[in-house]
Every structure is written in structure tokens, then in C-alpha cells.
Design a protein around this motif. Structure first.
Motif, PDB file in Angstrom:
ATOM      1  N   UNK A   1      89.227  10.284 -26.804  1.00 26.63           N
ATOM      2  CA  UNK A   1      88.358   9.838 -25.717  1.00 26.63           C
ATOM      3  C   UNK A   1      87.260  10.866 -25.461  1.00 26.63           C
ATOM      4  N   UNK A   2      87.640  12.145 -25.375  1.00 26.15           N
ATOM      5  CA  UNK A   2      86.655  13.195 -25.117  1.00 26.15           C
ATOM      6  C   UNK A   2      85.666  13.312 -26.271  1.00 26.15           C
ATOM      7  N   UNK A   3      86.157  13.263 -27.509  1.00 30.14           N
ATOM      8  CA  UNK A   3      85.283  13.340 -28.677  1.00 30.14           C
ATOM      9  C   UNK A   3      84.291  12.187 -28.668  1.00 30.14           C
ATOM     10  N   UNK A   4      84.761  10.996 -28.329  1.00 28.00           N
ATOM     11  CA  UNK A   4      83.903   9.813 -28.295  1.00 28.00           C
ATOM     12  C   UNK A   4      82.850   9.921 -27.195  1.00 28.00           C
ATOM     13  N   UNK A   5      83.232  10.452 -26.043  1.00 26.31           N
ATOM     14  CA  UNK A   5      82.269  10.624 -24.956  1.00 26.31           C
ATOM     15  C   UNK A   5      81.147  11.567 -25.380  1.00 26.31           C
TER      16      UNK A   5
END
Length: 253
Positions: free
Chosen positions: A144-148
Motif C-alpha cells: 500500500x505504501x509503495x503504491x501510494x
């Protein structure tokens, strides 16, 4: 869902409408979100929440699919926008059985604080709970963080999600190569050849230089055009409650 177990926040220097459209439109969402391979809206009647189908390709021959329902609150008195959803996967191989979450868009000067909070229920009983705690939940938080951050690069720097993924894979390969070369002794031989006549005295310095090279490869901040989960906030600064909008959604079946 009160206080969510997974939280990610990114500050994106972009227009609020741009962040909203890139996250609410399925064709754009599936390009930057590593957790999904395909997202498509299902037909709906006037006034009903939006239902959608999602799929994640785990292996070339295995795709896990599910359905969800979402609703968005585009305007509020303070300019904040909110989107809430519930989702479920009937696939027996999907560890993630069902869950719920939300996105919030908070105007912040020349940008937007884009944040999410979500939780889910794993299947497979105690075994599933253990696998979730040790593997899936940390992986979901990282993804999720990488995608954000990949979304941030798209909106701030114009780096397409596909290019951002290539940058990440290329940098990962270079870092891995540096570690392999240094750990297998090839790095020592190469360094000594470069030192030439100073090889004898440099033999004592090489291990230190190789250790420094390994540390740089493992811990150096990723390049500016490479997505990185570490750039996102992973814990809420204050106690966060799920929006009331989430209570209006029924569980998808």
C-alpha cells in the motif's frame, strides 16, 4: 471497524481533483496500485453505491478475484473528501476473506494528504491468522505504501506507473548485484586489480570498502524517480476513526 490495523499516508503536491480522479477511476487506479491487477465497476442503479470487481494475479496461472461496494463523499465543509468501501473474495485460495476501509483526501497547502485506513478478516482459521500476522499483513502494508508513493511520482513528476515499476526493478537489480559481487569475493579481486601496484597495501582497506558498498546498497535512500514505501507515513499521528459513511455500506456477496 473502529481503529484500523493498517494505515498509510502520503503527501502529494497535486490538485485535489487530480488525486481524486486518479484514485476513483478504475482504469487509473489499477495502474498504480500494486495490490490489484484489474479493477472494473459493475452496473448500478441511480442512487445506489458503486459495486466493483477486482482481481489480483498472484501467479501466471492463478488469479484471485473478489467484489466490493464503495461510496464517495466528494465535498465537506472543510474541503475534505472521503471514499469508503467494503470488499470480499469468495476464492478458497484467497487468505483475505473480507474487509473494509476508507480513503481520505485532506487539502494541505499546495498539495493533498492522501491517507487510507483498512482492516480485513483472514480465512483458514488459526493457520490463516498466523500466516496473516507474519506474512500477509506486513506485505499488504508495504504494498500500500509503495503504491501510494508510485501515485505521488505520477502526479508530481509525471512518471508513469509502468516506468516507476521499471525504475524500481532496475534499482533493485543493481543493489542486489552490488551485494552479490561484494559477498562472493569478486569485489575484492576487482578492487585489487584497479589498485595495481598499490594492491598490497590496499588489501587491508578492501574489506572496509566492500562493507561500505554493501551498506550503501542495502540502506541508501532510493533514487528520486523510484517508488519507496519508506516515504509514506505508516502510523496515524493521532487516533483515527473510520468515517460514518462506511456504516452505510453492506457487505458484498
Amino acid at each position: 471497524m473502529g481503529r484500523t490495523d493498517l494505515y498509510v499516508e502520503a503527501r502529494i503536491r497535486a490538485d485535489l481533483d487530480a488525486v481524486w480522479s486518479h484514485t476513483q477511476e478504475p482504469s487509473a487506479h489499477q495502474r498504480w496500485d500494486l495490490r490489484f491487477t484489474e479493477i472494473s465497476n459493475l452496473p448500478r442503479a441511480e442512487g445506489e453505491p458503486q459495486r466493483f470487481r477486482y482481481a489480483t494475479r498472484v501467479l501466471p496461472f492463478l488469479t484471485l478475484a473478489g467484489t466490493g461496494v464503495s461510496a464517495g463523499e466528494k465535498e465537506s465543509p472543510d474541503g475534505t473528501r472521503t471514499s469508503a468501501l467494503r470488499f470480499a473474495s469468495p476464492h478458497p485460495l484467497s487468505l483475505l476473506a473480507e474487509g473494509s476501509g476508507y480513503w481520505r483526501y485532506l487539502p494541505d497547502g499546495d498539495g493533498v494528504r492522501f491517507l487510507t485506513g483498512y482492516d480485513y478478516r483472514p480465512r483458514w482459521g488459526r493457520v490463516g491468522a498466523l500466516v496473516d500476522r507474519l506474512v500477509l499483513r506486513p506485505l499488504m502494508g508495504w504494498a500500500t505504501a509503495w503504491s501510494f508513493d508510485r501515485l505521488r511520482l505520477w502526479l508530481e513528476r509525471g512518471i508513469r506507473p509502468e516506468r516507476a515499476l521499471f525504475n524500481w526493478l532496475a534499482e533493485l537489480a543493481v543493489r542486489a548485484l552490488v551485494v552479490i559481487v561484494c559477498c562472493t569475493g569478486l569485489g575484492v579481486e576487482s578492487a585489487l586489480r584497479l589498485l595495481g601496484p598499490f594492491a598490497a597495501s590496499g588489501a587491508y582497506l578492501c574489506p572496509l570498502l566492500l562493507a561500505v558498498a554493501i551498506c550503501v546498497a542495502l540502506f541508501k535512500e532510493p533514487l528520486a524517480g523510484t517508488p519507496a514505501a519508506r516515504r509514506c507515513l505508516r502510523r496515524p499521528p493521532t487516533r483515527i476513526r473510520a468515517p460514518r459513511l462506511l456504516r452505510t455500506l453492506e457487505n458484498p456477496r
